[in-house]
Scaffold this motif. Structure first.
Motif, PDB file in Angstrom:
ATOM      1  N   ARG A 150       0.580  -1.235  -0.026  1.00 10.30           N
ATOM      2  CA  ARG A 150       0.040  -0.031  -0.013  1.00 10.30           C
ATOM      3  C   ARG A 150       0.881   1.104  -0.061  1.00 10.30           C
ATOM      4  NH1 ARG A 150      -4.871  -1.773   4.404  1.00 10.30           N
ATOM      5  NH2 ARG A 150      -5.962  -3.162   3.011  1.00 10.30           N
ATOM      6  N   SER A 165      -6.928   1.844   0.410  1.00  4.62           N
ATOM      7  CA  SER A 165      -7.927   1.280  -0.322  1.00  4.62           C
ATOM      8  C   SER A 165      -7.151   0.193  -1.299  1.00  4.62           C
ATOM      9  CB  SER A 165      -8.569   2.196  -1.184  1.00  4.62           C
ATOM     10  OG  SER A 165      -7.891   2.992  -2.234  1.00  4.62           O
ATOM     11  N   GLU A 167      -5.608  -3.234  -2.397  1.00  3.24           N
ATOM     12  CA  GLU A 167      -5.664  -4.521  -2.003  1.00  3.24           C
ATOM     13  C   GLU A 167      -4.367  -5.202  -2.340  1.00  3.24           C
ATOM     14  OE1 GLU A 167      -7.610  -6.132  -0.137  1.00  3.24           O
ATOM     15  OE2 GLU A 167      -9.020  -4.249   0.230  1.00  3.24           O
ATOM     16  N   ALA A 231     -13.664   5.440   0.713  1.00  8.58           N
ATOM     17  CA  ALA A 231     -12.821   4.811  -0.001  1.00  8.58           C
ATOM     18  C   ALA A 231     -12.786   5.938  -1.171  1.00  8.58           C
ATOM     19  CB  ALA A 231     -13.217   3.444  -0.624  1.00  8.58           C
ATOM     20  N   CYS A 265      -7.943   7.077   0.968  1.00  4.50           N
ATOM     21  CA  CYS A 265      -8.670   6.830   2.091  1.00  4.50           C
ATOM     22  C   CYS A 265      -9.332   5.531   1.936  1.00  4.50           C
ATOM     23  CB  CYS A 265      -9.791   7.646   2.702  1.00  4.50           C
ATOM     24  SG  CYS A 265      -8.984   9.295   3.238  1.00  4.50           S
ATOM     25  N   CYS A 266      -9.408   4.512   2.751  1.00  5.23           N
ATOM     26  CA  CYS A 266     -10.513   3.417   2.671  1.00  5.23           C
ATOM     27  C   CYS A 266     -11.863   3.717   3.372  1.00  5.23           C
ATOM     28  CB  CYS A 266      -9.976   2.151   3.269  1.00  5.23           C
ATOM     29  SG  CYS A 266      -9.511   2.375   5.293  1.00  5.23           S
ATOM     30  N   ASP A 267     -12.708   2.947   3.566  1.00  4.80           N
ATOM     31  CA  ASP A 267     -14.246   3.369   4.009  1.00  4.80           C
ATOM     32  C   ASP A 267     -13.866   3.394   5.427  1.00  4.80           C
ATOM     33  OD1 ASP A 267     -15.877   3.903   2.426  1.00  4.80           O
ATOM     34  OD2 ASP A 267     -16.091   1.927   1.644  1.00  4.80           O
ATOM     35  N   GLN A 270     -10.588   5.699  10.131  1.00  7.43           N
ATOM     36  CA  GLN A 270      -9.018   5.280   9.774  1.00  7.43           C
ATOM     37  C   GLN A 270      -8.033   5.918  10.685  1.00  7.43           C
ATOM     38  OE1 GLN A 270      -8.802   5.548   5.504  1.00  7.43           O
ATOM     39  NE2 GLN A 270     -10.792   5.998   6.045  1.00  7.43           N
TER      40      GLN A 270
END
Length: 724
Positions: A150, A165, A167, A231, A265-267, A270
């Motif tokens: 990431r 976000s 993977e 996200a 960002c992710c959902d 955080q």
């Protein structure tokens, strides 16, 4: 040691993305065996962070630190037994770090391209010990895999790009790298760790409309923020040390260092903090940030070598106390594995001149024995064939052969020996010290002097000619004075080690005699200071008196630079001018130690007037607001004002001299140093028309109160004297 692990790298280049290497192992892989302990031994070509089953391994930040990698590449060992489960996945992410970053940032040289081309290499071994005393080793080899992490970009000067976000998947094979293991050494220096978490003091909108967060304290490290986002939303953050005179965010003094964070960002809720880089900052600018930010969302995480605090200074003067705080924060911020000059701009290197100026103060404030032992070992490893020392250590393409800078080779090990009493540092560095003296002897134009060559001279001396960064003191004078001083330290070190130093004794006497014949007049404050402090003036009292008159004649202002300033107050107080020394210390107008404090400084500045009286900046090209060298004044406060002094024939505070020198402008002053023998403390305060002294010594001591000498053993003592 014999490594079973091999250097590995991704089979295909991932560009700027930090790769994550992975290997799985299970308890079931060892039928009939019960695991007693698991050790991870690891290092990288860059910096790394290891996780086992999603939990961070150890607390070492920016491992393996910064050394002269070609000859001395540290590896670390971690006990990860408590993290082991039935099924296990070890992941190790590797960033560029110092190994592959374009340092130094402000010059162009071939080494940058070479470093950029180095792959993200990793070497590791998992050593599993079973209850039956047998062992198994899982080494880095072709069975490991690598994928994009990431961390999409991370570099020392420019910052970090992180995509929460993203993977992590698509693991690929690794390849073996043709790299030696012969240069790998166990961890020698202090590890780098997180220390203070400084909560943001305020979040505000600047006059130009930008959103800025102020942490109230300049730190070296990185920020941590928490937010609730969707996200794909973006965060963009810039770092800075100061505000301009209008109250707007400012970081032009970072030069080419971008010092940015980009975060995707992710959902949900955080929390993020960088993993592979660091910054020097007090302020951040929120260039992009979802929602309405508030101060509670932000912390500044202070990161530095894990040194024990040993020295403390306090007084009745709030400005002076702020200076003491600034010196401590300046040391913490610049003792990040090597003694850097500054932590923010495109530099952050181990400048030898700064280190030698500050080493005494450093060794009183913190236990830096291990820190300097490691750094000096790198100095010896990097010493040039001609005996000169690189201006920076670990050595980069910056040059060598400058008086006062190269002299760190002699000054630093001697001071570490005096403070801690272990002659091993002298034994480790003695050849380096002698080779350095040999360099001067072989390169000078005139025997028994150091003439010729290129020097930084009295860097940033206030008596510099217009357009020059160098003071007005003569280069040959400074160089020859340090030639004498370093030779004298080789003589002293040789005596401690029982070496034959007759050659250096003769050399030293020749230098002193020739210096006195050659330099019959002293023209600047720094020349007077060096002549007295290094024992070169034939009449030191007369020279010190002349220095005092010179200072008074220009309005009781110092004009010294990097070379003269560390010794200035010592010379004054040693020859009857303690009141003038206090005047310089307590002065609040420019130039002075307290002037930056009046401008809101929370660390020591590179320039006395980094922010000028009208609010303008001294410059953009060389204007650090966290530059620790002038903080060397603290050793005068410890040694002269509070009176705590080491004794050369009883190093490590095995015997102490305590001779406080009070001043009526302070109600009280206290200093303490936790030594190898215990804590030594000196407090004096004005009390009902007299001065009360509270002294604690952990070893036999010579206490001097108002000119009277008292011999005492270890213990606590109270004395009184009349106010002069």
């Amino acid at each position: 040691m014999e490594w079973k692990g091999k250097w590995i790298g991704p089979a295909q280049s991932m560009g700027d993305v930090c790769p994550v290497f992975a290997r799985e192992f299970n308890k079931g892989d060892f039928p009939g065996k019960e695991i007693e302990s698991v050790q991870l031994q690891v290092t990288a070509m860059g910096v790394y962070e290891a996780q086992l089953n999603g939990k961070r391994v150890g607390d070492y930040v920016l491992a393996p630190g910064w050394t002269s990698y070609e000859t001395r590449h540290q590896y670390q060992c971690y006990d990860i037994t408590e993290l082991v489960e039935d099924r296990n996945r070890l992941e190790i992410t590797v960033g560029k770090g110092w190994y592959r970053s374009p340092v130094p940032g402000w010059i162009t040289e071939e080494g940058k391209a070479q470093r950029a081309a180095i792959p993200a290499g990793l070497i590791a071994e998992l050593k599993i010990t079973f209850t039956d005393t047998t062992t198994a080793v899982i080494p880095t080899d072709e069975t490991w895999q690598a994928a994009e992490s990431r961390i999409r970009f991370s570099e020392i000067y420019d910052g970090e790009v992180y995509d929460a976000s993203f993977e992590v998947s698509d693991y690929q094979p690794v390849v073996l790298l043709e790299r030696t293991t012969g240069n790998l050494i166990p961890q020698q220096g202090e590890k780098i760790t997180e220390h203070e978490y400084v909560k943001a003091a305020r979040c505000f909108t600047a006059p130009n409309g930008e959103v800025v967060v102020d942490f109230g304290q300049e730190v070296t490290g990185y920020i941590q923020f928490t937010l609730d986002a969707k996200a794909g939303e973006k965060v963009e953050i810039s770092h800075g040390e100061v505000l301009d005179k209008d109250g707007n965010f400012y970081n032009a003094n970072y030069r080419s260092a971008k010092s940015k964070i980009y975060y995707t960002c992710c959902d949900g809720v955080q929390t993020y903090k960088p993993k592979m880089t660091f910054f020097g900052f007090r302020y951040i600018r929120l260039d992009q940030f979802p929602g309405t930010p508030c101060a509670d969302q932000f912390y500044a995480v202070a990161v530095h070598s894990d040194m024990k605090r040993t020295g403390r200074l306090r007084s009745s003067n709030p400005l002076l106390n702020q200076l003491f705080s600034n010196i401590i924060w300046g040391q913490k911020g610049n003792f990040l594995d090597v003694p850097t000059d500054c932590p923010q701009r495109d530099e952050r290197m181990g400048w030898t001149g700064d280190a030698q100026a500050f080493v005494k103060t450093a060794s009183y404030n913190f236990d830096v024995d291990r820190f300097f032992t490691k750094w000096l070992a790198d100095m010896a490893a990097d010493q040039r064939p001609d005996g000169s020392i690189g201006h920076v250590v670990p050595t980069l393409y910056v040059g060598s052969g400058s008086a006062a800078w190269d002299d760190a080779a002699a000054i630093c090990p001697w001071q570490i020996y005096l403070t801690y009493g272990d002659k091993e540092i002298l034994r480790q560095q003695f050849d380096c010290m002698k080779k350095y003296i040999g360099f001067i002897t072989n390169s000078t134009k005139d025997p028994y002097l150091w003439t010729g060559g290129e020097h930084y001279e009295d860097w940033l001396g206030l008596d510099a000619p217009v357009g020059s960064y160098k003071g007005s003191s003569r280069a040959d004078f400074i160089a020859s004075a340090f030639y004498a001083y370093s030779t004298s330290l080789v003589v002293k070190a040789g005596r401690v080690l029982g070496e034959d130093i007759s050659e250096y004794e003769r050399l030293y006497q020749g230098i002193v005699d020739t210096f006195r014949k050659t330099f019959t007049d002293y023209r600047t404050q720094t020349e007077h200071v060096l002549a007295v402090h290094f024992g070169l003036a034939e009449d030191p009292q007369k020279t010190a008196d002349a220095l005092a008159e010179m200072i008074k004649a220009c309005g009781s202002k110092l004009q010294t630079g990097f070379v003269g300033t560390p010794y200035l107050l010592h010379v004054l107080s040693s020859y009857g001018h303690t009141e003038l020394a206090y005047t310089l210390l307590l002065r609040t107008e420019y130039p002075s130690w307290l002037y930056p404090v009046t401008k809101g400084a929370t660390t020591v500045w590179e320039h006395w007037d980094g922010i000028m009286e009208n609010g303008d900046f001294w410059s953009t090209d060389m204007n650090s607001f966290n530059h620790y060298a002038y903080g060397a004044v603290a050793d005068w406060v410890y040694e002269a004002a509070a009176g705590i002094q080491t004794v050369e024939d009883a190093p490590g505070f095995a015997r102490v001299k305590i001779a406080p020198q009070p001043d009526s402008r302070l109600d009280w002053l206290e200093a303490s140093i936790e030594t190898r023998k215990g804590t030594v403390r000196s407090l004096w305060k004005q009390e009902e028309g007299r001065i009360r002294y509270e002294i604690t010594t952990p070893s036999p001591a010579e206490i001097v109160i108002a000119g009277e000498t008292i011999e005492v053993g270890a213990g606590d003592y109270i004395f009184y004297s009349e106010i002069a």
